[in-house]
Design a protein around this motif. Sequence first.
Motif, short mmCIF file in Angstrom:
data_model
loop_
_atom_site.label_atom_id
_atom_site.label_comp_id
_atom_site.label_asym_id
_atom_site.label_seq_id
_atom_site.Cartn_x
_atom_site.Cartn_y
_atom_site.Cartn_z
N ASP A 3 -40.00 60.45 -64.45
CA ASP A 3 -40.17 59.22 -65.22
C ASP A 3 -41.52 58.59 -64.85
O ASP A 3 -41.68 58.04 -63.76
N THR A 32 -41.40 54.48 -64.39
CA THR A 32 -40.81 53.89 -63.18
C THR A 32 -41.29 54.58 -61.90
O THR A 32 -41.10 54.07 -60.80
N GLY A 33 -41.87 55.76 -62.03
CA GLY A 33 -42.34 56.50 -60.85
C GLY A 33 -41.21 57.18 -60.10
O GLY A 33 -41.29 57.39 -58.90
N ILE A 34 -40.17 57.53 -60.84
CA ILE A 34 -39.02 58.20 -60.20
C ILE A 34 -39.05 59.70 -60.52
O ILE A 34 -39.15 60.08 -61.69
N TRP A 35 -39.00 60.49 -59.49
CA TRP A 35 -38.93 61.95 -59.61
C TRP A 35 -37.57 62.37 -59.08
O TRP A 35 -37.19 61.98 -57.98
N GLU A 36 -36.83 63.14 -59.87
CA GLU A 36 -35.46 63.46 -59.49
C GLU A 36 -35.15 64.93 -59.75
O GLU A 36 -35.57 65.50 -60.74
N THR A 84 -33.56 62.21 -55.14
CA THR A 84 -34.33 61.21 -55.88
C THR A 84 -35.44 60.63 -55.02
O THR A 84 -35.21 60.24 -53.88
N GLN A 139 -38.90 57.94 -55.04
CA GLN A 139 -39.64 56.87 -55.71
C GLN A 139 -41.11 56.95 -55.31
O GLN A 139 -41.44 56.89 -54.13
N PRO A 179 -46.02 54.99 -59.85
CA PRO A 179 -46.28 55.53 -61.20
C PRO A 179 -47.75 55.42 -61.57
O PRO A 179 -48.43 54.49 -61.13
#
Length: 131
Positions: A61, A64-68, A106, A108, A111
């Motif tokens: 994402d 939001t800077g979320i890598w999952e 997950t 953070q 971004p």
Amino acid sequence: MLFMTPNVIKNFLSKKATRLYPFEVREPFEGYRGELVNDIDGCIFCGMCSKKCPSQCITVDRTTGIWECDPYACIYCSICVEACPTKCLSMNNVHRKPAATKSMYTLQGVPPKPKKKAADTAEDKPAKEDK
Ligand code: SF4
Ligand code: SF4
């Protein structure tokens, strides 16, 4: 029975082929792909890993800077590691620990700043003075 006897004696006298896990853990061999890790500080959220993943278990994402990543869907093929342009993805040569419940991996990160549109950029520039 007579036919099996030499085999039984041979197996009885030879070294055991199994280990008493978890008391005796086998050392991972070089290049073993046991765990996917992401050095999130090096991630630019380009989404290349997500696009190339055959299991579709990575979500990136940018806003939001979320890598999952879903470690239970991952097949540890290492294609994402090879595709990552910043080399922030890597494989640990350790056995992934068993778990009683499923959980996502997950992370953070920061971004990337949104790209300015051409119109915005033009507005930012100071107007040329007429001579
Ligand atoms: S190792 Fe393979 S399956 Fe796992 S996240 Fe990377 S590309 Fe997907
Ligand atoms: S390919 Fe690498 S840099 Fe790009 S989103 Fe995936 S982990 Fe981040």
